[in-house]
Scaffold this active site. Structure first.
Site, PDB file in Angstrom:
ATOM      1  NE  ARG A  85       4.784   1.110  -4.907  1.00 26.65           N
ATOM      2  CZ  ARG A  85       5.188   1.884  -5.918  1.00 26.65           C
ATOM      3  NH1 ARG A  85       4.592   3.039  -6.156  1.00 26.65           N
ATOM      4  NH2 ARG A  85       6.169   1.521  -6.715  1.00 26.65           N
TER       5      ARG A  85
ATOM      6  CD  GLU B 299       0.251  -0.162  -8.847  1.00 26.50           C
ATOM      7  OE1 GLU B 299       1.329   0.072  -9.419  1.00 26.50           O
ATOM      8  OE2 GLU B 299       0.187  -0.655  -7.719  1.00 26.50           O
TER       9      GLU B 299
END
Ligand code: MTE
Ligand code: QUE
Ligand code: MOS
Length: 811
Positions: free
Chosen positions: A333, A736
């Site tokens: 990520r 997030e």
């Protein structure tokens, strides 16, 4: 009783009696379902559950070496202490010792070697925690120290990795760099972060029939707790039931890190036959459990005179700690977000998964994304400073935009990029240009205090990049009185998932949200669930619950259509009533009728995200269903004599698609921003040269407090937007992405340092600023010292997160 209700009231009477003007459906600012209970203290957490007679409490003895051979363990002194029931070591685990969630490598208790300072070696169960602790400390454990690697850079140099290196590549980056007008090279150290959830890790286990257990746990991943508990007990998963009502915060820290306390309590409950609880004390939680990965990232970037990137050679090296845990996906990520919002041209991005002898680092809001993004944002500032341009202009110049600059370095097309609109609007509402001029003026007249400003974007990919995880289930019952019982596979950690899913179900039946009872997440209600993570909780579980509702609704419509001889279109759920052509029933009367007519009023629901895949071999795919966007503009003031600073103002504009609940979403945006600011500014983790975490409590580890809020804080949701993809009511994930809005504060701090540097430079010099994170007042002071005196050498401990001596150190 007749098999359908006689209509005795007139249509108008029924309407006034039952029809509600619902204010709790999708898009409404419904209050968090636990808000009142949390304020009054009635909300029940694992440690608040009533205790059983004979309840045991567990405490672990931890390693006092970062890397060592276990020479001997003598537990006999523990048993001399009154109230001790059992002491276990790695040899006493009935089933599997390893509780690695994805890959093996995490022994429940250290076996032969220890690999970090703080690793549990033995577990003691006693009548209370104090007794268990006293006994644990009485054990005689002999360790023989081995060489330890504590620093990510050292691990990288020695190629000490927990897993393979991954490469993403597009075009010929070497040729692009060779022909670039300008080239800059550098690196940045990115600090880790302690989760500091209010509720520490906690699990309570009750032995049940047939060798089973019921586990009450504070976990983002009940199914995984079920799997690892079954593993350590050596029983099938069907013997283990997990119950998870709520967490006092998770932030990624309860995705895998809840497993060990649950397993230890389960093993002891099984061995003793007694209910057993393990709740970590704050200091132990901070030492034992993994944190956000620190990173060491390097780059060589080519760009033209406008600041547009033509090519880049970038590497991100995550400090994974002693085991792999989720680090594979976390470093992925970081790589997926090393472009943030920018087209990188010909690019090579490499991700290293470095092993160090520290606690195994884990998921934390953003899941590696923030550490990747930081680097390209640093590069944007560097390019701007190098070219003498406004950093915002350089940023906008590099945004994904035209058709040929719209594909990421992993070959996903960026559709629906709304960052130009967001940036334009925020630039206006924050008066960025005007304030930048005012700040330049202020700085010219202010020798000691300096201000800085920055506007930074966020583009964050939504979906688990491990594609199979993008699935969810739900279970819905309607009882004969019309009340609704809802279960789904997601977990509530404060983010408002339960209320959002309830709103979705309420909307489908057009009833008040109070008609829906939200209950604990339970593995015997909804099986095989993914962790509540990757911001996808509502996207996945909301859709699953919606599908369950639609299944029941279809049955109800079919029943009414055949029973009353109307078309399905003539059956309408409308604000607490059900209209069947010209007849009207209250929802509960209608459900009664359905029951008497033998209609099934219970259904499961399932959902999986369409369209997404990622081919790891080819480093190519569409890992994300869509992107969430946002931008923030922050202004700071810095005391150049002390390095201290304050956020004067922060403006945020964030995209949540069509908001399911604006109040909850604003809470997520502001909370995420502040948590991001903490990571980048005051939250510093310090280890001593033995690898012992010195910042193991709130006295040494500084999370943002109320006084750290921006003095002027303005948060807006992008209005009149819907998610173009088929998400639940066209909403977007919000958990997030806002975390990374905190980057504008760090960039603004650099802007202030840059002002100091410019004052001390010869005119025409291009001065760039190096500011590692967290940008603590100390680091700010050092950066400004160097800005005043560019010849000064960086301090040895300035830029890295290497171990260093701490004055207050006590062994
Ligand atoms: N908000 C609160 N109040 N508490 C939390 O623990 N965790 C964050 C975010 N917001 C968290 C939070 C993280 S890391 C994630 S992945 C998402 O919430 C998870 O929830 P969601 O997918 O339902 O948004
Ligand atoms: C974002 C995330 C997660 C992720 C990938 C993301 C996450 C997570 C996993 C994961 C990966 C492989 C597994 C597993 C979990 O991947 O939280 O059990 O086998 O747990 O892009 O947040
Ligand atoms: Mo969040 S880090 O994906 O739990």
């Amino acid at each position: 009783m007749s098999n359908h209700n006689k209509i005795t009231l007139s249509y108008d009477e029924l309407l006034t009696q039952y029809k509600q003007d619902l204010t709790t459906g999708v898009g409404k600012s419904v209050k968090h379902d636990s808000a009142t209970k949390q304020v009054t203290g009635e909300a029940v957490y694992v440690d608040d559950r009533l205790e059983f007679p004979n309840q045991l409490h567990v405490y672990c003895r931890l390693s006092t070496e970062a890397h060592a051979k276990i020479v001997s363990i003598d537990t006999s002194p523990c048993y001399e202490i009154d109230g001790v029931d059992i002491v276990i070591t790695s040899k006493d685990i009935p089933g599997q010792l390893d509780i690695g969630a994805v890959f093996p490598g995490d022994p429940l208790l250290a076996d032969d070697i220890v690999e970090y300072y703080g690793q549990p070696i033995i577990a003691v169960a006693a009548k209370d925690m104090e007794t268990a602790r006293t006994a644990a400390l009485a054990a005689k454990i002999e360790l023989e120290a081995l060489p330890a690697i504590l620093d990510v850079k050292e691990a990288l140099e020695k190629e000490f990795f927990v897993n393979d290196t991954h490469v993403q590549q597009r075009g010929d980056y070497q040729a692009a760099l060779a022909s670039s007008k300008n080239v800059l090279e550098g690196h940045i150290n990115v600090g880790g972060q302690e989760h500091f959830y209010l509720e520490t890790q906690a699990s309570s286990v009750v032995p049940s029939e047939d060798g089973g257990v019921i586990v009450y746990t504070s976990s983002q991943n009940p199914t995984e707790v079920q799997k690892v508990v079954a593993g350590v007990l050596g029983v099938p998963m069907h013997k283990v039931v997990i119950d998870m009502r709520r967490m006092g915060g998770g932030f990624g820290g309860k995705e895998t890190q809840a497993n060990a306390p649950a397993c230890l309590a389960a093993v002891i409950a099984r061995l003793t036959g007694k209910p057993t609880k393990m709740r970590l004390w704050r200091n132990d939680d901070m030492v034992m459990t993994g944190k956000r990965h620190p990173f060491y990232n390097q780059y060589k970037v080519g760009f033209d005179d406008q600041g547009r990137i033509t090519g880049i050679d970038l590497s991100v090296a995550g400090n994974c700690g002693y085991s792999i845990d989720l680090s594979h996906s976390i470093v992925d990520r970081a790589m997926f977000h090393s472009d943030n919002a920018y087209y990188l041209g010909d690019a090579k991005v490499v991700g290293y998964r470095c092993k160090t002898h520290t606690a195994s680092n884990t998921a934390y809001r953003g899941f590696g994304g923030p550490q990747g993004m930081m680097t390209i944002e640093h590069i944007m500032d560097e390019i701007a400073h190098y070219l003498g341009k406004d950093p915002l202009d350089v940023r906008k110049h590099n945004y994904y935009g035209l058709a040929d600059r719209n594909v990421t370095h992993y070959y996903q097309t960026v559709e629906d990029n709304c960052l130009f609109d967001i940036t334009d609007q925020l630039e206006k509402t924050s008066e960025y240009k005007k304030r930048r001029q005012e700040i330049a003026q202020y700085n010219g007249n202010s020798p000691i205090l300096k201000k800085g400003i920055a506007l930074t974007p966020v583009k964050f990919g939504i979906s688990f990049t491990a594609t199979f995880l993008n699935q969810a289930g739900a279970l819905l019952h309607i009882y004969t009185d019309g009340s609704i019982h809802l279960n789904h596979g997601g977990t509530e950690m404060g983010q408002g998932l339960n209320i959002k899913v309830a709103q979705i179900v309420a909307q489908e039946f057009s009833v008040d949200v109070d008609q829906i009872q939200i209950t604990a997440t339970n593995t015997d209600k909804v099986p095989n669930t993914s962790p509540t993570a990757a911001s996808s909780g509502t996207d996945l579980n909301g859709k699953a619950a919606q599908n369950a509702a639609l299944t029941i609704k279809a049955r109800l419509v079919e029943f009414a259509a055949s029973h009353y001889k109307v078309t399905p279109e003539e059956v309408v759920f409308n604000n607490g009533v059900v209209e069947v052509r010209d007849q009207l029933f209250s929802f509960s009367d209608f459900i009664q009728q359905a029951y008497f007519n033998q209609v099934s009023l219970s259904s499961t629901g399932f959902y999986r995200t369409p369209k997404i895949y990622y081919d790891h071999e080819k480093a190519c795919g569409r890992p994300f269903y869509y992107f969430a966007y946002g931008a923030s503009c922050s202004e700071v003031i810095v005391d150049t004599l002390t390095g201290e600073y304050k956020i004067l103002r922060a403006d945020i504009l964030h995209d949540v698609g069509a908001s399911l609940n604006p109040a909850i979403d604003i809470g997520q945006i502001e909370g995420g921003f502040i948590q991001g600011v903490g990571w980048l500014t005051t939250e510093e983790l310090v280890w001593n040269e033995k690898g012992r975490l010195m910042t193991n409590g709130p006295a040494g580890y500084k999370i943002p407090a109320i006084a750290d809020m921006p003095i002027d804080f303005r948060t807006e949701i992008v209005q009149n937007r819907t998610n173009p993809e088929d998400t639940v009511f066209n909403s977007k994930a919000v958990g997030e992405p806002p975390f990374m809005l905190g980057m504008s504060v760090w960039s603004a701090l650099k802007d202030a340092v840059h002002a100091v540097a410019l004052e001390n430079a010869n005119s025409g010099d291009n001065v760039t600023v190096q500011l590692d994170t967290p940008a603590t007042p100390e680091r700010m002071l050092w950066a400004m010292e160097r800005a005043r005196n560019p010849q000064a050498k960086p301090r040895s401990d300035e830029s890295s997160h290497k171990r260093r001596k701490v004055a207050s150190e006590k062994e």
